[in-house]
Enzyme design. Structure first.
Site, PDB file in Angstrom:
ATOM      1  N   ASP A   1       0.837  -1.201   0.000  1.00 18.79           N
ATOM      2  CA  ASP A   1       0.000   0.000   0.000  1.00 18.79           C
ATOM      3  C   ASP A   1       0.877   1.258   0.000  1.00 18.79           C
ATOM      4  O   ASP A   1       2.055   1.218   0.360  1.00 18.79           O
ATOM      5  CB  ASP A   1      -0.882  -0.051   1.257  1.00 18.79           C
ATOM      6  CG  ASP A   1      -2.178   0.726   1.115  1.00 18.79           C
ATOM      7  OD1 ASP A   1      -2.314   1.479   0.133  1.00 18.79           O
ATOM      8  OD2 ASP A   1      -3.047   0.580   1.996  1.00 18.79           O
TER       9      ASP A   1
ATOM     10  N   ASP B   1     -10.748   2.081  -3.108  1.00 21.29           N
ATOM     11  CA  ASP B   1     -11.278   1.861  -1.762  1.00 21.29           C
ATOM     12  C   ASP B   1     -12.792   1.929  -1.766  1.00 21.29           C
ATOM     13  O   ASP B   1     -13.426   1.651  -0.752  1.00 21.29           O
ATOM     14  CB  ASP B   1     -10.724   2.929  -0.804  1.00 21.29           C
ATOM     15  CG  ASP B   1      -9.403   2.500  -0.197  1.00 21.29           C
ATOM     16  OD1 ASP B   1      -8.979   1.353  -0.453  1.00 21.29           O
ATOM     17  OD2 ASP B   1      -8.795   3.304   0.536  1.00 21.29           O
TER      18      ASP B   1
HETATM   19  C1  DGJ Z   1      -5.772   1.904   2.034  1.00 23.78           C
HETATM   20  C2  DGJ Z   1      -6.181   0.683   1.281  1.00 23.78           C
HETATM   21  O1  DGJ Z   1      -6.662   1.021   0.027  1.00 23.78           O
HETATM   22  C3  DGJ Z   1      -7.207  -0.083   2.100  1.00 23.78           C
HETATM   23  O2  DGJ Z   1      -7.681  -1.175   1.379  1.00 23.78           O
HETATM   24  C4  DGJ Z   1      -6.570  -0.501   3.385  1.00 23.78           C
HETATM   25  O3  DGJ Z   1      -5.529  -1.393   3.113  1.00 23.78           O
HETATM   26  C5  DGJ Z   1      -6.061   0.713   4.124  1.00 23.78           C
HETATM   27  N1  DGJ Z   1      -5.201   1.517   3.303  1.00 23.78           N
HETATM   28  C6  DGJ Z   1      -5.328   0.310   5.362  1.00 23.78           C
HETATM   29  O4  DGJ Z   1      -4.768   1.376   6.000  1.00 23.78           O
END
Ligand code: DGJ
Length: 728
Positions: free
Chosen positions: A476, A546
Site C-alpha cells: 500500500d 477503496d
Molecule cells: C488503504 C487501502 O486502500 C485499504 O484497502 C486498506 O488497506 C487501508 N489503506 C489500510 O490502512
C-alpha cells in the site's frame, strides 16, 4: 516488421494492423504517418515544405524547411519550432538550445531491457524488432538514442529515449519526454482520466481545441487524479469503430501528457516524466534513460485499442510466477476489522472463509508496531503481540492448516513520526531542511532515493516475509509527496529526487519480487491511486479502489478497462450498507460486479445469515468455473455507465468457444425501454449453448439480435449469461 529505404531514408514500422512511418530529411527526423497498416510506405503524401509567415529557417534557399511547421518526431527547442519540445538541456554556458541531428541507426531482433525501469519485454528475440536511431547535437556533445520496438503478436510500438553526455562538461536535462509526435491534422477528441480517492479513472472525452491541453501529476505518484495515459480519437470513433491512438506510459511517478493544436491545425502529442520541478545532471560520460511509452493504433474503435493493451500488458509487461497462474479468491480483513486486529477473530474469519471456498486470507493494516489507528508505527514492521500473541509464524501456520493461503499488508514506503524508525532516523524522509514537514494521513514519505533507506526497507520487509509462511503481500502507499528533497543529494541534483525515488522503489520491488518469487504481490495506493503500467511490471494485480460499492464500481472498473486488463483489477464483495456510500445493493449484484475482475471478499463473514453464506458459496463455485475466462478472455465493453447509467460487458475465450455476458440495470424507472443484451466478439458462424437453460443460438444472432434483459422492478439488478460452443 521494420523496413528502411536507404534512398529516401524512410523507415516503415509495420505492426499486425498498423504502420508507423518516419523519414530523415536534412538530418531531421520527420513523422510521416501512423495509422492503418500499409503494404508499403512509398510516400504517397510526402511532406509539403511551405514557406509560412513567421516561420524561421536556416537556409535561405529553402525557406519552406522550417521546424515551426514540419511534423517532427522528437522536436528540439530553440531553432524555430515554437510548439512544446520533446526535451531541453541546459549547457555549461547557461544556454538551453540544442539541435539533435540524425547520425546513424540500427535495426535488430528482440528488445533490450531498460536499465532500472519497468518495460514491456520479449521472451524470444523473434517476438519483436527494434529500431534505434542515434541523434547528435553537433555543438554540445549531447546525443540521444530513440528506440522503437514493434511486436510480432501485439499491435503496439514501444518507444523510449536514452540521453548521453558525450562532452567534457556537465549538462542538465530539463525535460526528457518518452514520446512526442506530430499529427498532420487536428480532427480529434482527447480521452483522458480524472478522479480522486474512491472515484478513480472517470473518462473525460472532449474535442481538441487550439492551444495546449495538459493532464499531469506533480504528486510523486501517477495518482488517482489522472493516469499516465491518453488517447486521441476521431470525433466519429465509437467503442467498436473508428480510429483511436493510445499513449500509455510505463511509469508510476510524476508524468505529463500534452496535446497541442497549433495555428496550422496540426497536433503535437507527447508523454513522459513531468518536466515541472524536474532536472537531471548529466556529468561527462553519463546517460539518462526515459521510461517507456506504449503506443497503440486501433482502427476498431476504443475496444480494439483496449484489447491490444490488455493482451500486451497481461503477457509482456506483467511478469513472474503469477502472470499466467489462476489467481486465488481472497478474503481481506480491512472492512471486517479495520485496526481492531484480533487473533481470535482472525481465526474465526479465516475458518468461515475456508468453509465457503475462499482460498487466501489477507490480514490488512493494524498487525504491527502499536498501530491502533493511522497515527503511528509505519516503519516498525514487527508484529504487535498485544493483538497477535502467538506471532505471525504461528498464525500463518494455523491458517494454512485450514487450507487457506496467508497474505499480509505493508506500507513500506512510509514512516509515521510516531515510530521507532523515525525517532532513530529523522532525516530518512523526504524533506527540505529548515522547513516544516507536511503530514498526510499522519505520515511522511521515506526517501527511497537513498541507498541506506532502501537497504533497511528491504531488510525489514524481507525479515517478515521469511519469518512466516506468507503467500501474498498487499503493498500500500497512502500519501503524496511534499517538500520533495533529499538529505543525500547535492543542490544541483535536488530536482532529481522524485524520479530517483521511483528508481529506488523499482529497485526495491525488483529485489523483493525476485527474492520471493512465490509471493503474489498486489499493488495498492488507497485503492487505485497508483494503478499504472509501471507497477504492473512488478505486481500483477492492483486494488482498484477503496470504494467497494457495486454501483460506483461499475464506472471505476469500466474506466480502468480502457487500458488495464480486468484480471489486474482487484474487486471485492463488501457488506451493506456499503461503508463508503451507504448504498444497499443485492448480494447477487455485488458478486457479479466483483467477479468481473480479480475476485474477493471484504466483509465480516461472521455477521452473515445462512442464506447469504449459501449465496456466497455459490458465487465462489461459479467464479472458480469462470475465472480462466475472466483472466485470459478478451474483454468487450457493451453498455457505458458514464453515458447510459446501466453497464454491460462480456468476456470471450481466446478460441471463441466460451463466453460470459454481464448486464447491470442500475435504476428502475416506470416507463423504461426494454433492454437487450448483445454479445460481442463471438464467432458468427458458430452455435452457442446457454449453459443453464440449454438454449442454442448462433453467434451471429447473439451478437445482432441479442437477448432480452429480464424486465424486473427494483434498483441495482444484475444478470449473467454463460454460453459455450455447441459441439456437433
Ligand atoms: C488503504 C487501502 O486502500 C485499504 O484497502 C486498506 O488497506 C487501508 N489503506 C489500510 O490502512
Amino acid at each position: 516488421m521494420i523496413q528502411y529505404d536507404g534512398e529516401t531514408m524512410r523507415f516503415h514500422l509495420q505492426g499486425r494492423g498498423s504502420s508507423y512511418v518516419l523519414q530523415i530529411v536534412n538530418g531531421c527526423l520527420l513523422h510521416l504517418y501512423w495509422g492503418r497498416r500499409l503494404q508499403a510506405a512509398r510516400g504517397s503524401s510526402p511532406i509539403v515544405f511551405t514557406p509560412r509567415s513567421f516561420a524561421p529557417y536556416h537556409d535561405p534557399a529553402r525557406r519552406g524547411f522550417s521546424l515551426s511547421t514540419l511534423p517532427l518526431e522528437y522536436p528540439v527547442y530553440g531553432n524555430g519550432d515554437f510548439r512544446h519540445p520533446a526535451y531541453q538541456v541546459r549547457l555549461r554556458d547557461g544556454s538551453t538550445i540544442t539541435d539533435l541531428q540524425y547520425c546513424s541507426h540500427q535495426i535488430y531482433w528482440g528488445k533490450k531491457k531498460l536499465p532500472g525501469l519497468p518495460a514491456t519485454y520479449v521472451q524470444d528475440d523473434q517476438e519483436a524488432e527494434t529500431l534505434e536511431i542515434t541523434l547528435r547535437d553537433p555543438v554540445s556533445g549531447l546525443a540521444a538514442i530513440l528506440s522503437y520496438t514493434v511486436f510480432r503478436d501485439y499491435d503496439a510500438i514501444a518507444r523510449s529515449v536514452l540521453f548521453l553526455n558525450e562532452s567534457e562538461a556537465p549538462m542538465d536535462l530539463l525535460r526528457a519526454l518518452s514520446v512526442c509526435l506530430d499529427f498532420r491534422d487536428d480532427r480529434f477528441d482527447s480521452l483522458t482520466f480524472y478522479g480522486g480517492h474512491t472515484y478513480e479513472r472517470n473518462i473525460n472525452r472532449r474535442p481538441l481545441a487550439p492551444g495546449k491541453w495538459i493532464v499531469d501529476s506533480v504528486r510523486g505518484a501517477s495518482s488517482p487524479q489522472h493516469d499516465p495515459f491518453f488517447a486521441l480519437v476521431r470525433p466519429e470513433t465509437t467503442e467498436d469503430q473508428g480510429e483511436a491512438y493510445g499513449f500509455s506510459l510505463v511509469y508510476s511517478g510524476n508524468f505529463s501528457a500534452e496535446m497541442e493544436v497549433d495555428s496550422y491545425h496540426t497536433v503535437r502529442a507527447s508523454l513522459g516524466i513531468n518536466p515541472f520541478d524536474f532536472s537531471w545532471r548529466l556529468d561527462p560520460g553519463e546517460s539518462f534513460q526515459t521510461p517507456e511509452a506504449v503506443l497503440v493504433y486501433s482502427g476498431r474503435g476504443l475496444g480494439g485499442m483496449s484489447r491490444t493493451y490488455h493482451d500486451l500488458y497481461r503477457s509482456r509487461l506483467s511478469r513472474g510466477t503469477f502472470r499466467d497462474q489462476i489467481r486465488p479468491i481472497l478474503m481481506n480483513s480491512w472492512e471486517a476489522m479495520y485496526f481492531k486486529v484480533d487473533e481470535e477473530k482472525i481465526l474465526k474469519l479465516a475458518q468461515e472463509a475456508a468453509t465457503l471456498g475462499i482460498e487466501l486470507f489477507v490480514l490488512d493494516d493494524g498487525w504491527f508496531g502499536r498501530r491502533d489507528n493511522d497515527r503511528s508505527s509505519l516503519g516498525d514492521w514487527t508484529v504487535d503481540r498485544r493483538k497477535l500473541p502467538h506471532g505471525l509464524a504461528w498464525l500463518s501456520a494455523r491458517i494454512h492448516r485450514m487450507g487457506l493461503k496467508f497474505g499480509l499488508w505493508f506500507e513500506p514506503e512510509m514512516v509515521s513520526p510516531d515510530s521507532e524508525l523515525y525517532r532513530k532516523h529523522p532525516d530518512w524522509c523526504l524533506h527540505v531542511p529548515g522547513r516544516p514537514r507536511s503530514l498526510s494521513r499522519y505520515q511522511l514519505v521515506l526517501d527511497l532515493s537513498r541507498e541506506d533507506v532502501r537497504e533497511e526497507l528491504v531488510r525489514s520487509v524481507a525479515g517478515v516475509l521469511s519469518g512466516a509462511e506468507i503467500d501474498y503481500v498487499k503493498w500500500d502507499m497512502n500519501r503524496h509527496m511534499t517538500e520533495i528533497g533529499s538529505a543525500r543529494l547535492p543542490p544541483e541534483r535536488q530536482r532529481e529526487t522524485a524520479h530517483r525515488y521511483m528508481l529506488g522503489l523499482y529497485a526495491i520491488l525488483e529485489k523483493l519480487t525476485g527474492r520471493f518469487p512465490n509471493i503474489l504481490f498486489e499493488n495498492c495506493s488507497s485503492g487505485g491511486g497508483r494503478f499504472d503500467p509501471g507497477m504492473l511490471y512488478y505486481m500483477p494485480q492492483t486494488w482498484a479502489s477503496d470504494n467497494t460499492d457495486a454501483i460506483s464500481r461499475l464506472s471505476i472498473q469500466y474506466g480502468t478497462s480502457l487500458v488495464y486488463p480486468p484480471i489486474t483489477t482487484g474487486a471485492h464483495v463488501s457488506s451493506v450498507p456499503n461503508h463508503q456510500v451507504r448504498r444497499v445493493t443485492p448480494l447477487s449484484t455485488r458478486g457479479l460486479v466483483a467477479m468481473s475482475g480479480n475476485f474477493g471478499y471484504e466483509l465480516d463473514l461472521g455477521r452473515l445469515s445462512d442464506a447469504e453464506k449459501l449465496e456466497i458459496r455459490r458465487q465462489i463455485t461459479f467464479y472458480k468455473e469462470i475465472r480462466p475466462l475472466i483472466q485470459f478472455g478478451a474483454f468487450y465493453r457493451i453498455v457505458n455507465p458514464f453515458e447510459e447509467g446501466d453497464a454491460a460487458w462480456c468476456f470471450v475465450s481466446p478460441d471463441q468457444k466460451q463466453a460470459i455476458g454481464f448486464y447491470f440495470r442500475v435504476m428502475a424507472d416506470p416507463s423504461h425501454a426494454l433492454r437487450v443484451f448483445r454479445f460481442k466478439g463471438l464467432d458468427p458462424k458458430l452455435f452457442y449453448e446457454n449453459i443453464v437453460t440449454g438454449d442454442v443460438f448462433g453467434g451471429d444472432e447473439l451478437m445482432s439480435s441479442g437477448l432480452n434483459v429480464p424486465d424486473e422492478k427494483g434498483d441495482f439488478k444484475s444478470y449473467v449469461w454463460r454460453f459455450r460452443k455447441k459441439e456437433g
